[in-house]
Design a protein around this motif. Structure first.
Motif, PDB file in Angstrom:
ATOM      1  N   LEU A  36      -2.899  -8.034 -12.574  1.00 22.53           N
ATOM      2  CA  LEU A  36      -1.461  -7.843 -12.768  1.00 22.53           C
ATOM      3  C   LEU A  36      -1.187  -7.158 -14.102  1.00 22.53           C
ATOM      4  O   LEU A  36      -0.374  -6.230 -14.181  1.00 22.53           O
ATOM      5  N   THR A  40       0.604  -3.309 -14.944  1.00 25.83           N
ATOM      6  CA  THR A  40       1.910  -3.374 -15.602  1.00 25.83           C
ATOM      7  C   THR A  40       2.027  -2.283 -16.661  1.00 25.83           C
ATOM      8  O   THR A  40       1.219  -2.227 -17.581  1.00 25.83           O
ATOM      9  N   LEU A 123       6.959  -8.660 -15.223  1.00 25.83           N
ATOM     10  CA  LEU A 123       5.757  -8.856 -14.418  1.00 25.83           C
ATOM     11  C   LEU A 123       5.733 -10.273 -13.915  1.00 25.83           C
ATOM     12  O   LEU A 123       6.253 -11.184 -14.560  1.00 25.83           O
ATOM     13  N   ASN A 125       3.502 -13.230 -11.127  1.00 27.53           N
ATOM     14  CA  ASN A 125       2.505 -13.671 -10.154  1.00 27.53           C
ATOM     15  C   ASN A 125       3.062 -14.946  -9.529  1.00 27.53           C
ATOM     16  O   ASN A 125       2.634 -16.050  -9.871  1.00 27.53           O
ATOM     17  N   ILE A 173       1.879  -9.239  -8.230  1.00 23.42           N
ATOM     18  CA  ILE A 173       0.703  -9.360  -7.375  1.00 23.42           C
ATOM     19  C   ILE A 173       1.016 -10.395  -6.315  1.00 23.42           C
ATOM     20  O   ILE A 173       1.681 -11.402  -6.580  1.00 23.42           O
ATOM     21  N   LEU A 210      -1.175  -5.131  -5.288  1.00 24.16           N
ATOM     22  CA  LEU A 210      -0.467  -4.910  -6.545  1.00 24.16           C
ATOM     23  C   LEU A 210       0.738  -4.034  -6.213  1.00 24.16           C
ATOM     24  O   LEU A 210       0.583  -2.989  -5.575  1.00 24.16           O
TER      25      LEU A 210
END
Length: 256
Positions: A36, A40, A123, A125, A173, A210
């Protein structure tokens, strides 16, 4: 007096350039966080906000690669947030840690300095395992980090869209078989969606995707070249090593 603090170990990432304190059991940062971070984008001076930062792995990996970013780590678990602060100090990286639930109202975000249209990059996850299809872990921390709640991804992308500036970038991700959920969550307010499948090796299907999207863009979706973590012999590929050990961004031919 009982000490309720978790047992904590120290792990090395990015060839030892990033060191992280994290709980010895439960959810632990690994390849997903580093992938990730590599996907980014960012430039010096950008405000980069890591949603669900945990111990800060992905956000701090970005700050290891890009100097002088305004990094904010958002985490609802106070124990992990304390470790994220320790990890920023351990790696001599500037980062602000906010203990905050992603589902909180805009006013709550604004009270900690995370108002609308203030981030260049977000960003994340998010928890991505469907509790119906995947048996949840008995470990509470691992379960919270991995198991998605209904409409969870939509809540996370809504919060990201609200916080990003026009033209700001969302990087995430997700599991590969949930790509339709990602595209549905990004349908409103995002464009220029770039997708890069991640495979364990050339013989196996993708296990992760991704995804990068731009707030307010009308550019079409792009499917980028696959990323192979290992070759047919089980050896790490050069591109995987450059990202996971070298700490570099994914090549321009992938996610730009």
């Amino acid at each position: 007096m009982t000490d309720n603090r978790p047992d904590v170990g120290e792990d090395a990432f990015l060839g030892g350039r990033l060191r992280l304190y994290q709980p010895s059991s439960g959810h632990r940062a690994g390849h997903d966080a580093m992938l990730l971070a590599a996907a980014t984008p960012g430039r010096p001076g950008d405000r980069i906000v890591d949603f669900g930062a945990g111990v800060g792995a992905a956000g701090l990996a970005v700050a290891t690669r890009i100097d002088n970013v305004d990094l904010v780590l958002v985490e609802r678990d106070e124990t992990l947030a304390v470790l994220a602060r320790r990890n920023a100090v351990l790696n001599s990286l500037a980062a602000r840690v906010c203990i905050l639930d992603i589902a909180a109202e805009a006013e709550t975000f604004a009270r900690v300095g995370l108002g609308p249209d203030t981030a260049d990059v977000v960003l994340m996850n998010p928890p991505f395992n469907d509790a119906v299809r995947h048996r949840p872990s008995p470990d509470q921390g691992r379960r919270a980090a991995h198991v998605a709640e209904p409409s969870g991804l939509g809540i996370w992308t809504h919060a990201a869209r609200r916080m990003l500036k026009s033209g700001g970038v969302l990087s995430l991700i997700w599991r590969s078989d949930g790509l339709a959920e990602v595209l549905s969550a990004l349908d409103r307010g995002f464009g220029d969606i770039a997708i890069r499948p991640v495979h364990p090796d050339p013989r196996k299907p993708a296990i992760r995707v991704l995804v990068r999207a731009v707030k307010g863009s009308r550019a079409p979706l792009r499917l980028c070249p696959d990323l192979m973590l290992s070759d047919e012999m089980g050896r790490p590929t050069r591109e995987a090593q450059v990202v996971l050990v070298g700490g570099q961004a994914l090549a321009p031919t992938g996610l730009r």
